[in-house]
Design a protein around this motif. Structure first.
Motif, mmCIF file in Angstrom:
data_model
loop_
_atom_site.group_PDB
_atom_site.id
_atom_site.type_symbol
_atom_site.label_atom_id
_atom_site.label_comp_id
_atom_site.label_asym_id
_atom_site.label_seq_id
_atom_site.Cartn_x
_atom_site.Cartn_y
_atom_site.Cartn_z
ATOM 1 N N ILE A 57 1.457 -9.603 -7.681
ATOM 2 C CA ILE A 57 0.550 -9.702 -8.825
ATOM 3 C C ILE A 57 0.485 -8.342 -9.519
ATOM 4 O O ILE A 57 0.515 -7.303 -8.866
ATOM 5 C CB ILE A 57 -0.865 -10.179 -8.406
ATOM 6 N N ARG A 58 0.374 -8.352 -10.834
ATOM 7 C CA ARG A 58 0.291 -7.131 -11.626
ATOM 8 C C ARG A 58 -1.162 -6.922 -12.023
ATOM 9 O O ARG A 58 -1.863 -7.875 -12.367
ATOM 10 C CB ARG A 58 1.171 -7.237 -12.881
ATOM 11 N N SER A 59 -1.603 -5.661 -11.993
ATOM 12 C CA SER A 59 -3.021 -5.371 -12.238
ATOM 13 C C SER A 59 -3.191 -4.342 -13.344
ATOM 14 O O SER A 59 -2.253 -3.625 -13.694
ATOM 15 C CB SER A 59 -3.668 -4.850 -10.949
ATOM 16 N N GLY A 60 -4.404 -4.263 -13.875
ATOM 17 C CA GLY A 60 -4.728 -3.296 -14.917
ATOM 18 C C GLY A 60 -4.679 -3.940 -16.288
ATOM 19 O O GLY A 60 -3.765 -4.723 -16.586
ATOM 20 N N THR A 108 0.843 -1.195 0.000
ATOM 21 C CA THR A 108 0.000 0.000 0.000
ATOM 22 C C THR A 108 0.882 1.249 0.000
ATOM 23 O O THR A 108 2.103 1.164 0.179
ATOM 24 C CB THR A 108 -0.912 0.014 1.242
ATOM 25 N N LYS A 109 0.264 2.414 -0.170
ATOM 26 C CA LYS A 109 1.003 3.688 -0.151
ATOM 27 C C LYS A 109 1.667 3.923 1.202
ATOM 28 O O LYS A 109 2.793 4.429 1.276
ATOM 29 C CB LYS A 109 0.049 4.836 -0.477
ATOM 30 N N VAL A 110 0.950 3.534 2.259
ATOM 31 C CA VAL A 110 1.478 3.725 3.619
ATOM 32 C C VAL A 110 2.719 2.851 3.827
ATOM 33 O O VAL A 110 3.742 3.311 4.372
ATOM 34 C CB VAL A 110 0.390 3.390 4.666
ATOM 35 N N HIS A 127 -5.717 -3.145 -3.529
ATOM 36 C CA HIS A 127 -6.017 -1.938 -2.737
ATOM 37 C C HIS A 127 -6.745 -0.871 -3.559
ATOM 38 O O HIS A 127 -6.420 0.310 -3.492
ATOM 39 C CB HIS A 127 -4.737 -1.351 -2.126
ATOM 40 N N ARG A 128 -7.692 -1.301 -4.382
ATOM 41 C CA ARG A 128 -8.522 -0.366 -5.134
ATOM 42 C C ARG A 128 -9.971 -0.758 -4.976
ATOM 43 O O ARG A 128 -10.288 -1.827 -4.448
ATOM 44 C CB ARG A 128 -8.163 -0.409 -6.635
ATOM 45 N N LYS A 129 -10.871 0.118 -5.474
ATOM 46 C CA LYS A 129 -12.300 -0.219 -5.412
ATOM 47 C C LYS A 129 -12.616 -1.388 -6.332
ATOM 48 O O LYS A 129 -13.279 -2.345 -5.941
ATOM 49 C CB LYS A 129 -13.155 0.987 -5.818
ATOM 50 N N THR A 130 -12.169 -1.271 -7.588
ATOM 51 C CA THR A 130 -12.397 -2.340 -8.570
ATOM 52 C C THR A 130 -11.152 -2.538 -9.408
ATOM 53 O O THR A 130 -10.286 -1.664 -9.470
ATOM 54 C CB THR A 130 -13.571 -1.999 -9.516
ATOM 55 N N CYS A 131 -11.104 -3.703 -10.072
ATOM 56 C CA CYS A 131 -9.977 -4.004 -10.952
ATOM 57 C C CYS A 131 -10.459 -4.945 -12.055
ATOM 58 O O CYS A 131 -11.181 -5.908 -11.768
ATOM 59 C CB CYS A 131 -8.854 -4.652 -10.147
ATOM 60 N N THR A 132 -10.084 -4.644 -13.302
ATOM 61 C CA THR A 132 -10.574 -5.450 -14.431
ATOM 62 C C THR A 132 -9.878 -6.801 -14.509
ATOM 63 O O THR A 132 -10.529 -7.818 -14.751
ATOM 64 C CB THR A 132 -10.349 -4.697 -15.755
ATOM 65 N N SER A 133 -8.560 -6.802 -14.316
ATOM 66 C CA SER A 133 -7.805 -8.055 -14.462
ATOM 67 C C SER A 133 -6.486 -7.976 -13.690
ATOM 68 O O SER A 133 -5.930 -6.889 -13.503
ATOM 69 C CB SER A 133 -7.527 -8.332 -15.942
ATOM 70 N N LYS A 182 -15.331 -7.784 -9.929
ATOM 71 C CA LYS A 182 -14.241 -6.812 -10.123
ATOM 72 C C LYS A 182 -13.872 -6.174 -8.783
ATOM 73 O O LYS A 182 -12.725 -5.782 -8.568
ATOM 74 C CB LYS A 182 -14.641 -5.749 -11.149
ATOM 75 N N ALA A 183 -14.848 -6.108 -7.858
ATOM 76 C CA ALA A 183 -14.575 -5.548 -6.521
ATOM 77 C C ALA A 183 -13.655 -6.476 -5.729
ATOM 78 O O ALA A 183 -12.790 -6.018 -4.974
ATOM 79 C CB ALA A 183 -15.878 -5.337 -5.769
ATOM 80 N N ARG A 184 -13.840 -7.785 -5.935
ATOM 81 C CA ARG A 184 -13.002 -8.764 -5.230
ATOM 82 C C ARG A 184 -11.550 -8.678 -5.720
ATOM 83 O O ARG A 184 -10.614 -8.780 -4.927
ATOM 84 C CB ARG A 184 -13.569 -10.170 -5.474
ATOM 85 N N LEU A 185 -11.391 -8.493 -7.029
ATOM 86 C CA LEU A 185 -10.048 -8.305 -7.582
ATOM 87 C C LEU A 185 -9.459 -6.973 -7.110
ATOM 88 O O LEU A 185 -8.253 -6.874 -6.866
ATOM 89 C CB LEU A 185 -10.085 -8.326 -9.116
ATOM 90 N N GLY A 186 -10.332 -5.961 -7.002
ATOM 91 C CA GLY A 186 -9.888 -4.641 -6.551
ATOM 92 C C GLY A 186 -9.330 -4.674 -5.141
ATOM 93 O O GLY A 186 -8.346 -3.980 -4.838
#
Length: 269
Positions: free
Chosen positions: A139-142, A109-111, A198-204, A190-194
């Motif tokens: 893991i890589r996201s986006g 995370t940022k912290v 550490h995001r709201k949603t994530c596509t992949s 997508k919320a579960r992947l997010g």
């Protein structure tokens, strides 16, 4: 019969039934005078109406109506295979194992990053030698990052969300993964992947590297995923979705069929 005799017969009383045959009359229940019965009247302007389930009559927000209408349209219309494949998500047991493994490789995370850099800066300020550490596997996201990794054949396993909106953002990914021979799977949420990144949603997301102790678990997941997705390509590309009619339409068709069958039976005699 003479009139006098008839009059005498009319005046006769019928004998009462025997005591045994008499039905026992129900005793009147004694009412407590303190508790007076007051029946409610639900007429207009009378008693307050009882609580009913009014969810059918609620004016729902626009986004709720849109997502419900979209779900119905996906059922009614014929959905082509490239879109319909996103309804076939990974089974719960395999998905649980996948997310359990992905939890170990969450990015910082940022912290956490700020804390790590602060500690490194303090060491450098105190005159200690700054030894760069190897970056841990994460893991890589986006969708852009995942696409680049798949094209360069660095991705070991690609995980795609089933409810991306608009779906065109990830529609090409399964075909690309099949072409580059990279294992891929579709999971619910997508919320579960997010939450993993550490995001709201994530596509992949995709796995590029894992620690030696997790290589066996990843290999098992890849085998299961290949059986369900990569090796079923011919079946998936032929399978259309939708075409499911509502209850009213089904009832109307059933009624017409029944009438036709009845007419045919009459003609046959």
């Amino acid at each position: 019969m003479p009139k006098g005799k008839l009059a005498r017969l009319k005046g006769k009383k019928v004998a009462p039934p025997p005591a045994v045959a008499r039905k026992a009359e129900p005793k009147k229940k004694e009412q407590n005078p303190l508790f007076e019965k007051r029946p409610r009247n639900y007429g207009i302007g009378q008693d307050i109406q009882p609580k009913r389930d009014l969810s059918r009559f609620v004016r729902w927000p626009k986004y709720v109506r849109l997502q419900r209408q979209r779900a119905i349209l996906y059922k009614r219309l014929k959905v082509p295979p490239p879109i319909n494949q996103f309804t076939q998500a990974l089974d719960r047991q395999t998905a649980t194992q996948l997310f359990r493994l992905a939890q170990k490789y969450r990015p910082e995370t940022k912290v956490e990053r700020k804390r790590r850099l602060m500690e490194r800066a303090k060491k450098r300020a105190s005159g200690k030698e700054d030894v760069p550490k190897t970056r841990p596997p994460v893991i890589r996201s986006g969708v852009n990052t995942v696409t680049t990794l798949v094209e360069s054949k660095k991705a070991q396993l690609v995980v795609i969300a089933h409810d991306v909106d608009p779906i065109e953002l990830v529609m090409f990914l399964p075909a690309l993964c099949r072409k580059m021979n990279v294992p891929y799977c579709i999971v619910k949420g997508k919320a579960r992947l997010g939450r993993l990144v550490h995001r709201k949603t994530c596509t992949s997301v995709c796995f590029t590297q894992v620690n030696p102790e997790d290589k066996g678990a990843l290999a098992k997941l890849i085998d299961a995923v290949k059986n369900n997705y990569n090796e079923r390509f011919d079946e998936i590309r032929r399978h259309w979705g939708g075409g499911v009619m509502g209850n009213k339409s089904l009832a109307r068709i059933a009624k017409l069929e029944k009438a036709k069958a009845k007419e045919l039976a009459q003609k046959m005699g």
